[in-house]
Design a protein around this motif. Structure first.
Motif, PDB file in Angstrom:
ATOM      1  N   TYR A  57     100.626  91.158  34.613  1.00  0.00           N
ATOM      2  CA  TYR A  57     100.992  92.430  35.330  1.00  0.00           C
ATOM      3  C   TYR A  57     102.336  92.891  35.153  1.00  0.00           C
ATOM      4  O   TYR A  57     103.593  92.137  35.098  1.00  0.00           O
ATOM      5  CB  TYR A  57     100.820  92.218  36.913  1.00  0.00           C
ATOM      6  CG  TYR A  57     101.441  93.163  37.645  1.00  0.00           C
ATOM      7  CD1 TYR A  57     100.292  94.244  37.909  1.00  0.00           C
ATOM      8  CD2 TYR A  57     102.645  93.211  38.012  1.00  0.00           C
ATOM      9  CE1 TYR A  57     100.975  95.256  38.866  1.00  0.00           C
ATOM     10  CE2 TYR A  57     103.029  94.225  39.197  1.00  0.00           C
ATOM     11  CZ  TYR A  57     102.198  95.397  39.505  1.00  0.00           C
ATOM     12  OH  TYR A  57     102.532  96.275  40.081  1.00  0.00           O
ATOM     13  N   VAL A 203      97.731  94.559  33.045  1.00  0.00           N
ATOM     14  CA  VAL A 203      97.842  95.842  33.931  1.00  0.00           C
ATOM     15  C   VAL A 203      99.425  96.225  33.601  1.00  0.00           C
ATOM     16  O   VAL A 203     100.091  95.558  34.051  1.00  0.00           O
ATOM     17  CB  VAL A 203      97.515  95.381  35.332  1.00  0.00           C
ATOM     18  CG1 VAL A 203      97.867  96.691  36.134  1.00  0.00           C
ATOM     19  CG2 VAL A 203      96.190  94.739  35.532  1.00  0.00           C
ATOM     20  N   THR A 211      95.037  99.510  31.944  1.00  0.00           N
ATOM     21  CA  THR A 211      94.502  98.069  32.158  1.00  0.00           C
ATOM     22  C   THR A 211      93.826  97.762  30.865  1.00  0.00           C
ATOM     23  O   THR A 211      92.730  98.335  30.488  1.00  0.00           O
ATOM     24  CB  THR A 211      93.740  97.804  33.350  1.00  0.00           C
ATOM     25  OG1 THR A 211      94.173  98.375  34.477  1.00  0.00           O
ATOM     26  CG2 THR A 211      93.120  96.747  33.200  1.00  0.00           C
TER      27      THR A 211
END
Length: 713
Positions: A57, A203, A211
């Motif tokens: 992320y 992400v 994503t």
């Protein structure tokens, strides 16, 4: 004393004892960061994958960047490795990617202060805090002396949110250079994930939010990988070494929507040492191995370990080829040879003294292919390629004379691109000189005889020695009225009429045959009867007039039929055709080539087992249609309207002449709704063809056939 305090104390004592070393490390860190330009995300991904992370992320906020993964927690050894340079806890054993311990230094260009939160550990890297600690303003590295977690801003909410989402390790970069990150995200190639082991999702919550998902389907040593986001989807085939001790060596091919292997762009065809380098493979796919790299991890270092990895990659590709050809795994490797034969030598590699990785790799692959029996379990010395100018029936006949394994034109339909591949990687063609020798025992068919004569004229028209002249004179390639003989065997005789017709129809210039006879056996000139000589002279007049652009005089010769010039009345009348309409739903686009669309429609036919598009292989036809009881060879001609003039090249004409009823001409008009097709079997015998002398083509401006209408809807 806690873990962070203990590590800090050790590095602080070292810094106080040797401030010059600390300053040197600061300069080295800057150099590493510059070398790793635009690779911070890649290095953080690598570390996350080594920690068995599934999710990765990145979020950009005002003044800071947060990176998180859900891999295992950091421990004391991990922190020590990050603090040091060139001292990693990871081993070069194929189980982890990084092993130098310097990759994390690449992040220093992202921010002025870096925090790591993982489990019970929380720490900060800061040049400002380090200078305060050592009470000096000398240059110091960012990633060297750890401090207790000391953020400039409040991050507790976002940290809690990430922990609630089961992320385990969080990096916070404060006082960021945001342009660096946006630049990296913008240029990030999702294929960088191909050779990672764990990451399944990335992400990006930045200005360029997206994503990326990775789906892996493992089938033994074959792995199908789908990489996608909201805007695109790519499918890859990754093949690995079957040897249990080799966990690293692999090759990745890009697939189209029909699971066919297709070429990768030059920019993406790079070598991976788990993560991508900047070295090009030299072929349009990716290879991965335990290659040694320079400190930036962008260039391959040609040491012993790299050489071993290179050998393994070459051997893997040869094993793939052997599996495709010798074991019949065509369902997996369709398109392989078209990709392997796509090599482009750059001007730099041709004229530069610098040896690039791709040059070393291609040489290594050629050497491996020479050692292996990759085609029909034969060594490369025993294989011969079908020359483009020679029909496959005669080619196989001559190969049998020499006990060569023939790699003939028909292999193109089964393994598209195999002839070009073989030529590029060391398989020799059957040479004209060998063929002339073989005719003493294996005489060619009448069409092959013309091909041999034509190739001799092309190759030796302006320069030949007595040796080759004797070979052609002794070759049994001339069809006379009483059989096939050599020029020396029949110094005076009458030529076969069909032989002369084929010579006239297929040589670029019929005057070439007159030159050939006059040069090799002048006594046979008289055997060219008056009609033949008259035809030769007519063609010669036409060539001279065309060359000098004397069109009015050309018209006066009346050599051409009026139908060649009068194209206004060549529309096709439906009542002249056997018309049928097939409204078939098919996943076909009107923007694709006529060959591709027709192939897709034919595949729907219940009687058709397989349709192979060989339009790029120069076989004299475009589609090979395998039916339950026969094989059709279809040449596709795309027209604006049915009835428009169509033409055949010499290659198509010769192939149609050879295949007879198995050869079908498909005249195709593409419409917004589908295809209108006129099928003509055995066009050589069916159509009235006129020879156009501006370029040797066979013209037909009026035809009848079976009319079919295919619908896209």
């Amino acid at each position: 004393m806690g873990i962070i305090e203990k590590i800090q104390s050790n590095f602080l004592e070292e810094a106080k004892n040797s401030p010059l070393l600390l300053s040197d490390l600061a300069h080295m860190e800057t150099y590493i960061a510059e070398s790793y330009h635009n690779r911070s995300i890649i290095e953080l991904l690598q570390n996350a994958d080594d920690a068995a992370s599934i999710r990765f992320y990145i979020s950009k906020n005002k003044g800071y960047i947060i990176v998180a993964n859900d891999g295992r927690f950091f421990n004391e050894n991990d922190i020590i490795s990050i603090c040091r340079s060139g001292s990693s806890t990871k081993k070069r054993d194929g189980k982890s990617i990084g092993y130098r311990g310097i990759g994390f230094k690449s992040v220093v260009n992202l921010a002025e202060r870096v925090h790591i939160i993982s489990g019970d550990l929380g720490l900060t890297f800061s040049r400002e805090l380090t200078n305060e600690l050592i009470d000096s303003d000398i240059p110091v590295p960012l990633i060297r002396i750890p401090h207790k977690y000391n953020p400039l801003m409040e991050h507790s909410d976002i940290i809690s949110n990430l922990l609630d989402r089961n992320f385990k390790t969080i990096f916070i970069f404060e006082n960021t250079n945001s342009n660096n990150l946006e630049e990296e995200i913008d240029s990030f190639d999702s294929s960088s994930l191909l050779f990672l082991r764990s990451i399944k999702q990335i992400v990006f919550e930045t200005q360029l939010s997206k994503t990326i998902s990775v789906k892996r389907v493992n089938n033994g040593f074959e792995e199908y990988i789908t990489i996608s986001d909201d805007d695109y989807k790519e499918e890859w085939l990754v093949l690995r070494n079957s040897r249990s001790e080799d966990k690293t060596t692999s090759v990745a091919f890009l697939l189209d929507n029909q699971k066919r292997i297709i070429p990768l762009s030059n920019e993406r065809s790079v070598v991976h040492s788990f993560m991508p380098t900047k070295d090009n493979v030299g072929l349009p796919f990716k290879i991965n191995g335990d290659f040694s790299t320079d400190p930036s991890r962008t260039k391959i270092v040609n040491d012993d370990l790299s050489k071993e990895s290179l050998n393994r990659c070459s051997k893997l590709i040869v094993d793939i080829i052997k599996g495709y050809v010798n074991e019949g795994k065509d369902d997996v490797f369709t398109g392989l040879f078209e990709v392997l034969s796509t090599t482009e030598e750059s001007l730099v590699s041709r004229f530069s003294s610098v040896v690039k990785f791709k040059d070393i790799f291609l040489t290594n692959l050629k050497d491996q292919l020479k050692k292996e029996k990759w085609f029909n379990n034969q060594s490369i010395e025993k294989i011969r390629i079908n020359p483009e100018w020679l029909n496959f029936n005669d080619f196989n006949k001559f190969c049998d004379f020499f006990d060569f394994t023939p790699l003939d034109k028909r292999m193109e339909s089964k393994y598209p691109g195999i002839l070009k591949f073989g030529e590029k990687f060391g398989v020799k063609p059957l040479f004209l000189e060998e063929i002339l020798e073989a005719t003493s025992k294996k005489t060619p068919f009448i069409n092959g005889s013309q091909e041999i004569i034509g190739e001799f004229i092309r190759k030796y028209r302006f320069s030949h020695n007595t040796t080759i002249q004797e070979k052609i004179k002794n070759a049994k390639i001339i069809y006379f009225s009483d059989g096939i003989f050599s020029l020396n065997e029949k110094p005076t005789s009458k030529f076969d009429d069909e032989f002369l017709k084929i010579i006239e129809n297929n040589l670029n210039d019929p005057q070439d045959f007159k030159w050939f006879i006059n040069k090799m056996q002048p006594s046979l000139i008289s055997a060219l009867n008056d009609k033949n000589l008259e035809d030769f002279e007519k063609d010669n007049v036409v060539n001279v007039l065309l060359k000098n652009n004397r069109i009015e005089e050309l018209n006066k010769t009346h050599i051409f039929s009026n139908s060649f010039y009068q194209r206004g009345n060549n529309s096709l009348k439906e009542k002249e055709m056997n018309k049928k309409s097939l409204n078939i739903r098919a996943s076909i686009s009107k923007w694709r080539a006529a060959e591709t669309n027709l192939a897709a429609f034919l595949e729907i036919d219940e009687d058709v087992k397989k349709v192979i598009d060989v339009s790029k292989s120069n076989l004299g036809y475009d589609l090979e249609v395998q039916r339950s009881n026969r094989t059709d060879y279809i040449e596709v001609k795309s027209v604006d309207k049915l009835g428009s003039t169509i033409s055949l090249t010499n290659n198509e004409y010769s192939t149609a002449h050879e295949l007879k009823d198995s050869y079908i001409l498909a005249i195709v008009k593409q419409t917004n709704d589908g295809l209108e097709v006129c099928y003509i079997k055995n066009p050589i015998d069916t159509l009235q063809l006129t020879k156009r002398v501006t370029r040797w083509e066979w013209i037909c401006d009026s035809y009848k056939g079976d009319f079919t209408n295919y619908s896209f809807n």
